[in-house]
Design an enzyme around this catalytic site. Sequence first.
Site, PDB file in Angstrom:
ATOM      1  N   LYS A 194      13.349 -23.759   1.540  1.00 46.79           N
ATOM      2  CA  LYS A 194      11.959 -23.615   1.987  1.00 46.79           C
ATOM      3  C   LYS A 194      11.122 -22.900   0.926  1.00 46.79           C
ATOM      4  O   LYS A 194      11.384 -21.737   0.614  1.00 46.79           O
ATOM      5  CB  LYS A 194      11.883 -22.810   3.281  1.00 46.79           C
ATOM      6  CG  LYS A 194      10.457 -22.821   3.858  1.00 46.79           C
ATOM      7  CD  LYS A 194      10.257 -21.820   4.957  1.00 46.79           C
ATOM      8  CE  LYS A 194       9.844 -20.475   4.451  1.00 46.79           C
ATOM      9  NZ  LYS A 194       8.538 -20.451   3.771  1.00 46.79           N
ATOM     10  N   GLY A 246      12.256 -12.644  -2.423  1.00 45.81           N
ATOM     11  CA  GLY A 246      10.983 -12.304  -1.777  1.00 45.81           C
ATOM     12  C   GLY A 246      10.870 -10.806  -1.621  1.00 45.81           C
ATOM     13  O   GLY A 246      11.504 -10.037  -2.365  1.00 45.81           O
ATOM     14  N   SER A 247      10.093 -10.406  -0.640  1.00 46.80           N
ATOM     15  CA  SER A 247       9.807  -8.978  -0.493  1.00 46.80           C
ATOM     16  C   SER A 247      11.016  -8.220   0.061  1.00 46.80           C
ATOM     17  O   SER A 247      11.855  -8.788   0.767  1.00 46.80           O
ATOM     18  CB  SER A 247       8.619  -8.793   0.451  1.00 46.80           C
ATOM     19  OG  SER A 247       8.948  -9.314   1.722  1.00 46.80           O
ATOM     20  N   THR A 248      11.067  -6.942  -0.237  1.00 44.92           N
ATOM     21  CA  THR A 248      12.144  -6.100   0.281  1.00 44.92           C
ATOM     22  C   THR A 248      12.074  -6.037   1.810  1.00 44.92           C
ATOM     23  O   THR A 248      13.107  -6.036   2.482  1.00 44.92           O
ATOM     24  CB  THR A 248      12.060  -4.699  -0.364  1.00 44.92           C
ATOM     25  OG1 THR A 248      12.375  -4.860  -1.763  1.00 44.92           O
ATOM     26  CG2 THR A 248      13.049  -3.723   0.242  1.00 44.92           C
ATOM     27  N   GLY A 251      13.608  -9.117   3.087  1.00 42.13           N
ATOM     28  CA  GLY A 251      15.032  -9.009   2.739  1.00 42.13           C
ATOM     29  C   GLY A 251      15.790  -8.169   3.758  1.00 42.13           C
ATOM     30  O   GLY A 251      16.910  -8.506   4.155  1.00 42.13           O
ATOM     31  N   GLU A 268      17.277 -11.258  -3.696  1.00 43.37           N
ATOM     32  CA  GLU A 268      16.591 -10.786  -4.902  1.00 43.37           C
ATOM     33  C   GLU A 268      15.222 -10.324  -4.442  1.00 43.37           C
ATOM     34  O   GLU A 268      14.372 -11.138  -4.087  1.00 43.37           O
ATOM     35  CB  GLU A 268      16.534 -11.944  -5.917  1.00 43.37           C
ATOM     36  CG  GLU A 268      16.379 -11.477  -7.339  1.00 43.37           C
ATOM     37  CD  GLU A 268      14.935 -11.385  -7.730  1.00 43.37           C
ATOM     38  OE1 GLU A 268      14.362 -10.288  -7.563  1.00 43.37           O
ATOM     39  OE2 GLU A 268      14.384 -12.398  -8.173  1.00 43.37           O
ATOM     40  N   CYS A 302       8.653  -9.791  -9.791  1.00 47.26           N
ATOM     41  CA  CYS A 302       9.461  -8.713  -9.199  1.00 47.26           C
ATOM     42  C   CYS A 302       9.974  -7.760 -10.276  1.00 47.26           C
ATOM     43  O   CYS A 302      10.185  -6.579 -10.012  1.00 47.26           O
ATOM     44  CB  CYS A 302      10.598  -9.287  -8.374  1.00 47.26           C
ATOM     45  SG  CYS A 302      11.439 -10.625  -9.194  1.00 47.26           S
ATOM     46  N   GLU A 399       5.849  -1.199  -4.709  1.00 50.10           N
ATOM     47  CA  GLU A 399       5.560  -2.417  -5.485  1.00 50.10           C
ATOM     48  C   GLU A 399       4.165  -2.930  -5.130  1.00 50.10           C
ATOM     49  O   GLU A 399       3.869  -3.201  -3.966  1.00 50.10           O
ATOM     50  CB  GLU A 399       6.603  -3.485  -5.160  1.00 50.10           C
ATOM     51  CG  GLU A 399       6.449  -4.711  -6.033  1.00 50.10           C
ATOM     52  CD  GLU A 399       7.517  -5.766  -5.759  1.00 50.10           C
ATOM     53  OE1 GLU A 399       7.765  -6.069  -4.577  1.00 50.10           O
ATOM     54  OE2 GLU A 399       8.084  -6.282  -6.735  1.00 50.10           O
TER      55      GLU A 399
HETATM   56  P1  ADP Z   1       5.682 -11.900  -0.167  1.00 46.71           P
HETATM   57  O1  ADP Z   1       5.554 -10.595   0.555  1.00 46.71           O
HETATM   58  O2  ADP Z   1       5.814 -11.746  -1.619  1.00 46.71           O
HETATM   59  O3  ADP Z   1       4.719 -12.937   0.306  1.00 46.71           O
HETATM   60  P2  ADP Z   1       7.745 -12.703   1.528  1.00 46.71           P
HETATM   61  O4  ADP Z   1       9.014 -11.964   1.466  1.00 46.71           O
HETATM   62  O5  ADP Z   1       6.828 -12.465   2.681  1.00 46.71           O
HETATM   63  O6  ADP Z   1       7.075 -12.457   0.157  1.00 46.71           O
HETATM   64  O7  ADP Z   1       7.997 -14.261   1.440  1.00 46.71           O
HETATM   65  C1  ADP Z   1       9.004 -14.847   0.676  1.00 46.71           C
HETATM   66  C2  ADP Z   1       9.524 -16.034   1.438  1.00 46.71           C
HETATM   67  O8  ADP Z   1      10.115 -15.586   2.650  1.00 46.71           O
HETATM   68  C3  ADP Z   1       8.473 -17.048   1.843  1.00 46.71           C
HETATM   69  O9  ADP Z   1       9.019 -18.345   1.707  1.00 46.71           O
HETATM   70  C4  ADP Z   1       8.220 -16.718   3.297  1.00 46.71           C
HETATM   71  O10 ADP Z   1       7.732 -17.807   4.056  1.00 46.71           O
HETATM   72  C5  ADP Z   1       9.594 -16.321   3.746  1.00 46.71           C
HETATM   73  N1  ADP Z   1       9.650 -15.472   4.946  1.00 46.71           N
HETATM   74  C6  ADP Z   1       8.698 -14.633   5.422  1.00 46.71           C
HETATM   75  N2  ADP Z   1       9.135 -14.004   6.531  1.00 46.71           N
HETATM   76  C7  ADP Z   1      10.408 -14.446   6.771  1.00 46.71           C
HETATM   77  C8  ADP Z   1      11.417 -14.161   7.747  1.00 46.71           C
HETATM   78  N3  ADP Z   1      11.205 -13.287   8.726  1.00 46.71           N
HETATM   79  N4  ADP Z   1      12.597 -14.786   7.645  1.00 46.71           N
HETATM   80  C9  ADP Z   1      12.842 -15.649   6.644  1.00 46.71           C
HETATM   81  N5  ADP Z   1      11.943 -15.974   5.702  1.00 46.71           N
HETATM   82  C10 ADP Z   1      10.736 -15.384   5.750  1.00 46.71           C
END
Ligand code: ADP
Length: 492
Positions: A194, A246-248, A251, A268, A302, A399
Amino acid sequence: MARNNTLKLKFDSARKYAPAPESRSAAKIKDQYELFINGKFEKPLGKKYFDTINPATEEKLSRIAEANEADVDKAVKAARSAFGVWSKMVPKERGKYIFRIARMVQERARELAIVETLDGGKPIRESRDFDIPVVGNHFFYYAGWADKLEYAFPNRNVQPLGVAGQIIPWNFPLLMAAWKIAPALATGNTVVLKPAETTPLTALLLAEIIQEADLPPGVVNIITGAGATGAAIVNHPDINKIAFTGSTDVGKIIQRAIAGTGKKATLELGGKAANIIFDDAPIDQAVEGVINGIFFNQGHVCCAGSRLYVQESVYKEVVRKLKDRLETLIVGDPMDKNTDIGAINSKQQLDQINKYLKIGVKEGAEMYQSSVDLPKKGFFCRPTIFTNVAQSNRISQEEIFGPVLTIQTFRTDDEVIEKANNTPYGLSAGVWTDKGSKIFNMTIKLRAGVVWANTFNQFDPTSPFGGYKESGYGREGGLHGLGAYVTLSNVV
Ligand code: ADP
C-alpha cells in the site's frame, strides 16, 4: 558507494542557463485508478475513491480507489495463492522477472520522474537523478540475488516467509516501493503493498509495469487507501510479514497490533540525525553537506541531518556560510529543473512544520529563514535555521520532517557524542573532519544505523539501512535486506 546518487543543490547562477521546465504532458496520468489485485485492475468493493493532488498547485491529479477490508482480503488471498507458484519457481526465472521490471522502470524513467514530482512535490531534478535511477538499481540488484541465495546463506536451508504486507510513506514513493518489493520477490515471497494516500501514482504505474512484465497474477498486489487500509493489511491473519516505513507513532501502533501474532516485521521509522562539524573539517565541503543533509527532498527524509553540531571555534564561520548559502536556494515550482526545494507534500505536513517553527521561537531559539518569495498557491516553506537551541528543546528532540535545521555548539568529542545520542531516535549521523581516527571513534560511539563521514545522504542498494531505538528495527538493503524476508534452518 554510489557517489552520483548524492544530491547536488545548484547555485543561483545556474538559473541563467535554465532549460524549460519539464513537460507535464510527458506524464499520461489517468483520471481514475483502480486496485491492482491478482494481476488485474479492479474497482474497490466499497466503491469509494479519494483524490490525489499536486501539492505545488493544489490541483487534482487523479481519483484513486480506496481499498476496504474485503479488498485487502481479496489481495491477500491472491498473494497466498500466487505464493505456491512463485516460491517454487526456479530461482533464475524469478530473477528474470525482476530484471524485466528493472528494465521497464528504466524505459519509463522520464514519465515516472515527472509523475513522482507532480504527485509528491519533490524537485524534478531529484526524481530524475536520484529516485527513479535508484529504483531501477534496486530491482537490478535484487534480481541478481534471486538465484544466489545459497551464497548469501551458505549451508542453510532458506525459505521465504510467505505473504508480505508492505506499507510505505510519501517521501520517496516509488523508491520505497522498490525497496520493499524487490527483496521480497527475490526471496520467493508474494506481496500486498500500500502506497501512502498522498502519493499513490507511481506505485500504480509500477503496477502497470508489473502487469506488462507478465508476472504471475497475485505475486504483487498494489492497493491504495489511507490508514484504515494499512491497518487492515497489518491485522489480516494470513499475512506473514509486515514491512513498514513511516512515522514512529504508526510504527508503535503496528508493533502493538502484531504482538503475539507471530508475524515478522521490519519497521523503518523516524529520525533526528546529528550532523557534526569538527574544527579540522573542510568547512565549505561540510557546509554543502549540511545543506544537502537537511534540504534534500524538503527535509522529508527520515535520515535527514536535522541537528547540526558545530565545534565552537568554527561556529561563527559555519553559521555565516550557511546563511549565505540559504539565500541561493531556489524554492518553488518542482517541475523547474533548477528548483532546489519543491513543495511540502501536503497541507497537513506544512501545518506540522509551521507548528514546530512556532514552538522553536517560543522555546527561545533564534529563527533565520531565507528571504525567498514563496509561490502564492501550493504548500511551500522557506528553508529555516534555528540557532540558540537547547538540547532539551522540542525542535531538537522531535522529528519535524521539513526544511528546518537546528544548530548547537560543542567543545569536546565526548560532549558531542553525548548530545548526538541524546534523542529517542538513532537512524543516521554525519561526521565532518580531516582526521581518520576521529571518524573511527565517532562511528563506534554514535548510536545510528548509518554514519556518513565527510558526505551525507548516500544511498545504495548494496548497503543495509535501518535504525536504533525508536527509529525501528530490522535492516533493509543489501544482503541484510534479504535476511528480512527469509527463514533459515540450520543443516548439520
Ligand atoms: P506520516 O506521518 O509521515 O504521514 P504515516 O506513518 O502516517 O507517515 O504513514 C505512513 C504509511 O502508513 C502510509 O501509507 C499510511 O497510510 C499508513 N498508515 C497510517 N496509519 C496506519 C495504521 N494505523 N496502520 C497501518 N498503516 C497506517
